[in-house]
Design a protein around this motif. Structure first.
Motif, PDB file in Angstrom:
ATOM      1  N   UNK A  66       0.842  -1.196   0.000  1.00 52.45           N
ATOM      2  CA  UNK A  66       0.000   0.000   0.000  1.00 52.45           C
ATOM      3  C   UNK A  66       0.874   1.240   0.000  1.00 52.45           C
ATOM      4  N   UNK A  67       0.512   2.210  -0.820  1.00 52.82           N
ATOM      5  CA  UNK A  67       1.129   3.529  -0.800  1.00 52.82           C
ATOM      6  C   UNK A  67       0.084   4.518  -0.311  1.00 52.82           C
ATOM      7  N   UNK A  68       0.356   5.165   0.817  1.00 48.12           N
ATOM      8  CA  UNK A  68      -0.580   6.129   1.385  1.00 48.12           C
ATOM      9  C   UNK A  68      -0.028   7.541   1.248  1.00 48.12           C
ATOM     10  N   UNK A  69      -0.863   8.446   0.730  1.00 53.69           N
ATOM     11  CA  UNK A  69      -0.472   9.838   0.570  1.00 53.69           C
ATOM     12  C   UNK A  69      -1.128  10.671   1.661  1.00 53.69           C
ATOM     13  N   UNK A  70      -0.323  11.353   2.460  1.00 50.17           N
ATOM     14  CA  UNK A  70      -0.838  12.230   3.493  1.00 50.17           C
ATOM     15  C   UNK A  70      -1.453  11.502   4.669  1.00 50.17           C
ATOM     16  N   UNK A 132       0.139  -2.355  -4.926  1.00 49.75           N
ATOM     17  CA  UNK A 132      -1.171  -2.953  -5.162  1.00 49.75           C
ATOM     18  C   UNK A 132      -2.284  -1.941  -4.942  1.00 49.75           C
ATOM     19  N   UNK A 133      -2.117  -1.094  -3.916  1.00 49.33           N
ATOM     20  CA  UNK A 133      -3.173  -0.161  -3.533  1.00 49.33           C
ATOM     21  C   UNK A 133      -2.569   1.225  -3.284  1.00 49.33           C
ATOM     22  N   UNK A 134      -3.174   2.237  -3.860  1.00 50.42           N
ATOM     23  CA  UNK A 134      -2.883   3.614  -3.506  1.00 50.42           C
ATOM     24  C   UNK A 134      -3.997   4.115  -2.608  1.00 50.42           C
ATOM     25  N   UNK A 155      -0.673   5.500 -12.347  1.00 49.17           N
ATOM     26  CA  UNK A 155       0.521   4.960 -13.007  1.00 49.17           C
ATOM     27  C   UNK A 155       1.244   3.970 -12.105  1.00 49.17           C
ATOM     28  N   UNK A 156       1.257   4.220 -10.794  1.00 50.38           N
ATOM     29  CA  UNK A 156       2.064   3.430  -9.871  1.00 50.38           C
ATOM     30  C   UNK A 156       1.283   2.403  -9.072  1.00 50.38           C
ATOM     31  N   UNK A 157      -0.059   2.459  -9.121  1.00 45.29           N
ATOM     32  CA  UNK A 157      -0.869   1.575  -8.267  1.00 45.29           C
ATOM     33  C   UNK A 157      -1.868   0.783  -9.104  1.00 45.29           C
ATOM     34  N   UNK A 158      -2.023  -0.463  -8.741  1.00 45.02           N
ATOM     35  CA  UNK A 158      -2.983  -1.324  -9.445  1.00 45.02           C
ATOM     36  C   UNK A 158      -4.416  -0.942  -9.139  1.00 45.02           C
ATOM     37  N   UNK A 159      -4.633  -0.371  -7.965  1.00 48.77           N
ATOM     38  CA  UNK A 159      -5.952   0.090  -7.549  1.00 48.77           C
ATOM     39  C   UNK A 159      -5.766   1.286  -6.637  1.00 48.77           C
ATOM     40  N   UNK A 160      -6.845   2.064  -6.449  1.00 52.28           N
ATOM     41  CA  UNK A 160      -6.765   3.288  -5.656  1.00 52.28           C
ATOM     42  C   UNK A 160      -8.028   3.448  -4.820  1.00 52.28           C
TER      43      UNK A 160
END
Length: 260
Positions: A66-70, A132-134, A155-160
């Motif tokens: 998982x990539x989490x922004x903020x 996998x997840x943004x 561009x960087x995540x398979x799902x958001x």
């Protein structure tokens, strides 16, 4: 000069009080007794909703990157780690919010979580990693170029998962019950996607220790139709969305995924 050194034995409250008066979130059990903030971000049902809707697209938080922004203070990060994400990379640009994330990580023993201090869009522009997840909750409407955020996530995540306030003519016009967005709308284009933006000025005189807007003096709000169209434009063809009210206007929550 008063000594900055602690004079009491270590305790969770003593650690939390390093940022006394700055906390937004209240801590979950078993640390719910701590005097911190009031917002229930460590037990936010929006994370549960995201988990459920992602699963409908065949994307499961458990075992995912998982990539989490903020992350603000790590409340949603904590929930994602509870759901056994393989890893959560959470990027926070506000320096004192980032330090509060580290306090929360230590007190709650978050596993497989890595908080990074810096600008999330700069990270995405430079990164070659895929996730996998943004996860972006309360992030988009603080951006000067929100479509770039959608592009980079797609561009960087398979799902958001996205939760954001959006511009609404009934709630954000002059004398509306929501936040009055000043100035005329204007046409914009990013990476071939044409859309309309509405400028929101934060004003001045606020305390940056308690300000959780964007890094610029203003942001641009998108219209809901443009948000959905932007995800489709950047390859997220499967979308589930719900709309809701918010003190600042109207909001939406969505899960988007690449075409299977």
């Amino acid at each position: 000069m008063t000594s900055p050194y602690a004079s009491k034995a270590p305790s969770p409250q003593l650690t939390v009080d390093l940022f006394e008066g700055e906390w937004v979130s209240k801590f979950p059990a078993p640390l719910g007794y701590l005097q911190a903030g009031q917002a229930g971000l460590f037990e936010d049902p929006r994370v549960d909703w995201a988990r459920e809707k992602l699963a409908e697209f065949g994307v499961h938080v458990k075992g995912s990157t998982v990539l989490e922004l903020g992350p603000l203070e790590g409340g949603h990060t904590y929930r994602l780690s509870q759901y056994e994400a393989a890893s959560v990379t959470a990027i926070e640009a506000h320096p004192r919010a980032f330090l509060r994330c580290l306090v929360a990580k230590e007190l709650l023993g978050m596993q497989r979580v890595n908080f990074l201090y810096g600008d999330a869009l700069a990270f995405l522009r430079e990164s070659t990693n895929e996730y996998d997840i943004g996860f972006a909750c309360g992030f988009l409407y603080h951006m000067v170029n929100p479509v770039e955020a959608i592009e980079q996530l797609s561009r960087r995540c398979r799902s958001v998962f996205l939760w954001t306030v959006h511009w609404d003519p009934e709630r954000n016009g002059p004398n509306a019950e929501g936040l009055d967005i000043k100035g005329p709308p204007f046409a914009a284009e990013h990476a071939g996607f044409k859309h309309t933006l509405h400028r929101h000025d934060y004003g001045s005189g606020f305390d940056y220790n308690k300000f959780f807007g964007g890094p610029a003096s203003h942001a641009h709000w998108m219209e809901k139709e443009d948000i959905l169209a932007a995800f489709r434009h950047f390859g997220m063809g499967r979308i589930t969305v719900e709309f809701e009210s918010n003190p600042n206007g109207r909001a939406l929550r969505l899960v988007a995924a690449r075409d299977a």
